[in-house]
Scaffold this motif. Sequence first.
Motif, short mmCIF file in Angstrom:
data_model
loop_
_atom_site.label_atom_id
_atom_site.label_comp_id
_atom_site.label_asym_id
_atom_site.label_seq_id
_atom_site.Cartn_x
_atom_site.Cartn_y
_atom_site.Cartn_z
N ALA A 1 -21.60 14.02 22.22
CA ALA A 1 -20.42 13.32 22.86
C ALA A 1 -19.77 13.06 21.77
N HIS A 2 -19.90 12.98 20.55
CA HIS A 2 -19.17 12.52 19.43
C HIS A 2 -17.73 12.91 19.40
N LEU A 3 -16.87 12.32 18.49
CA LEU A 3 -15.63 13.00 18.39
C LEU A 3 -15.22 13.47 17.00
N ALA A 4 -16.51 13.99 16.32
CA ALA A 4 -16.11 14.35 15.03
C ALA A 4 -15.22 15.48 14.82
N PHE A 5 -15.04 16.38 15.80
CA PHE A 5 -14.17 17.60 15.83
C PHE A 5 -13.04 17.35 16.59
N SER A 6 -12.85 15.91 16.86
CA SER A 6 -11.70 15.52 17.65
C SER A 6 -11.77 15.85 19.14
N HIS A 7 -10.71 16.00 19.88
CA HIS A 7 -10.84 16.04 21.53
C HIS A 7 -9.70 16.77 21.74
N LEU B 1 -5.89 8.84 14.31
CA LEU B 1 -7.42 9.01 15.25
C LEU B 1 -8.46 8.49 14.20
N GLY B 2 -9.04 7.43 14.57
CA GLY B 2 -9.98 6.68 13.84
C GLY B 2 -11.58 7.41 14.45
N LEU B 3 -11.61 8.65 14.10
CA LEU B 3 -12.96 9.48 14.54
C LEU B 3 -14.06 8.64 14.06
N GLY B 4 -14.55 8.13 12.95
CA GLY B 4 -15.36 7.67 12.62
C GLY B 4 -15.93 6.27 13.24
N ALA B 5 -14.62 5.57 13.55
CA ALA B 5 -14.80 4.38 14.03
C ALA B 5 -15.09 4.30 15.45
N ALA B 6 -14.30 5.39 16.41
CA ALA B 6 -14.68 5.69 17.66
C ALA B 6 -16.20 6.02 17.88
N ASN B 7 -16.71 6.71 17.00
CA ASN B 7 -18.15 7.06 17.06
C ASN B 7 -19.00 5.94 17.27
N THR B 8 -18.84 4.85 16.38
CA THR B 8 -19.45 3.82 16.41
C THR B 8 -18.89 2.57 17.55
N ASP B 9 -18.19 3.08 18.41
CA ASP B 9 -17.73 1.82 19.53
C ASP B 9 -18.83 1.35 20.13
N SER C 1 -11.82 7.58 -0.27
CA SER C 1 -10.91 7.84 0.72
C SER C 1 -11.04 7.23 2.00
N ALA C 2 -10.07 6.60 2.63
CA ALA C 2 -10.42 6.12 4.08
C ALA C 2 -10.39 7.16 4.83
N PHE C 3 -9.85 8.23 4.59
CA PHE C 3 -9.59 9.51 5.52
C PHE C 3 -10.92 10.22 5.63
N GLU D 1 -21.68 9.41 9.98
CA GLU D 1 -20.72 9.61 8.97
C GLU D 1 -20.14 11.04 8.96
N GLY D 2 -19.24 11.25 10.04
CA GLY D 2 -18.44 12.40 10.19
C GLY D 2 -17.53 12.56 8.87
N PRO D 3 -17.52 13.88 8.54
CA PRO D 3 -16.57 14.20 7.31
C PRO D 3 -15.32 13.68 7.46
N THR D 4 -14.67 13.77 8.66
CA THR D 4 -13.23 13.13 8.85
C THR D 4 -13.39 11.85 9.54
N GLN D 5 -13.12 10.89 8.92
CA GLN D 5 -13.23 9.32 9.43
C GLN D 5 -12.08 9.16 10.11
N ILE D 6 -10.79 9.58 9.42
CA ILE D 6 -9.17 9.31 10.02
C ILE D 6 -8.54 10.61 10.21
N LEU D 7 -7.92 10.80 10.95
CA LEU D 7 -7.35 12.05 11.17
C LEU D 7 -5.73 11.66 11.66
#
Length: 437
Positions: free
Chosen positions: A363-369, A334-342, A414-416, A304-310
């Motif tokens: 290895a999550h992408l919650a802070f992007s990359h 960037l769908g950070l939340g979705a990518a973490n549940t891939d 918010s979707a984001f 449940e990362g704070p930033t779901q879409i960047l």
Amino acid sequence: MTTPASGVPECSSVPVSAPGGGCPASAVASAVRLSGPEFHTEPHLVYRTMRSEHGPVVPVELPGGFPAWLVIGYRELHQVTSDGELFPRDVGLWNQWEHIPEDWPLLPMIGRPMPSIYFTAGAEHRRHAAMVGQALEEVEPFELRGDCEQLADRLIDGFCERGTADLIADFAVPLPVLVLARLVGFPDEDGTRIAGVLRDLADGGPGAQEAHLRFGEHMQRLLAARQAVPGNDVTSRMLAYPGEFTDEEYVLDLMAITAAGHLTTADWIGNSLRLMLTDDQFAVALSGGRHSVAEAMNEVLWEEGPTQILAGRWAARDTRLGGRSIRAGDMVLLGLGAANTDPHIRQHLSTTAGISGQGGNSAHLAFSHGEYRCPFPAQEIAEITARTGIEVLLDRLPDLELSVPAQELVRRQSAFLRGMTALPVRFTPVRPTGDFA
């Protein structure tokens, strides 16, 4: 949530056209609208449906009917964020600018071409990042923890005798902005006013544009004050950095630092507290298990990362991504939340590390990359703020419990962004610890 997938582009499905009158590459009949209650009630179900119907790169429609691509595949998102030349964070490349109205609610979030760390690319971005990074690196962790403890105690003193509180409005939202206000050089009394401005800005509603103006005015006053009288703060260190920067650049970079760090940290605190209050697996944290606090916070970054879409990246040229044809100038979200549940990456983590993607794995992408990720010093500041705040809260109020059924808790619409609108709790009243004025 989606229209039937015909696979046939229909420009009429998105009420804009490409430059020159062509059909936008992402304006397909099955484009998913990035709005609706599903994004804040059942986002994981939304992402599973997207993955099933569209694959790792999804055609989406932004409010107002503007087309974009949402990357929800972990590998594809890693590819986008690793290639700053093909997918730069250069908003000036967007092929929809001629259609964007001046009062578009998402404009403050998407941004316009401007000289700041967040809205520049390549060498210019690196120039800003070097200045901001050095100023943040000089934040002393021990002093930061002391400030967080003092400010957290002050906030808790404001409600600890009541026996009830809303941990979002009373604690999670004000704490990060009070901490950030001190870091950049604001007096404490300005923190709550800035918090209100940032909430209006992040929600992307009708007041977003006006909030953006007020936010800039706050930073202009701060800059002028620190130019006159330097202090031991981030703003003063930015001013002392060797290099040619204009007042506008300083102001925009200060806005980026504060906006990026405030609501995301507030939601990290709120989502972590919600998890500890509703999930038996993390209930030990409520009785002083400090290691469990860290585990709960890491679980939130995965689930449940704070930033779901960047927003976002823009394709520098025509290319292919996840089986899709991306056109030069297309917006790539960037769908950070979705990518973490891939499921592909979760299966890989499970088989190689014996975990399901949580625990101590980061290895999550919650802070992007990549080049444009959240700077490491900023990540450390956010982690210290959130963890210290939660630990102080649990030390002071060890018998916290929800005062409403868990199913009644409401997420921000918010979707984001992923965060709670309220987190009502009850506890045994305690005395304030003292005056922290």
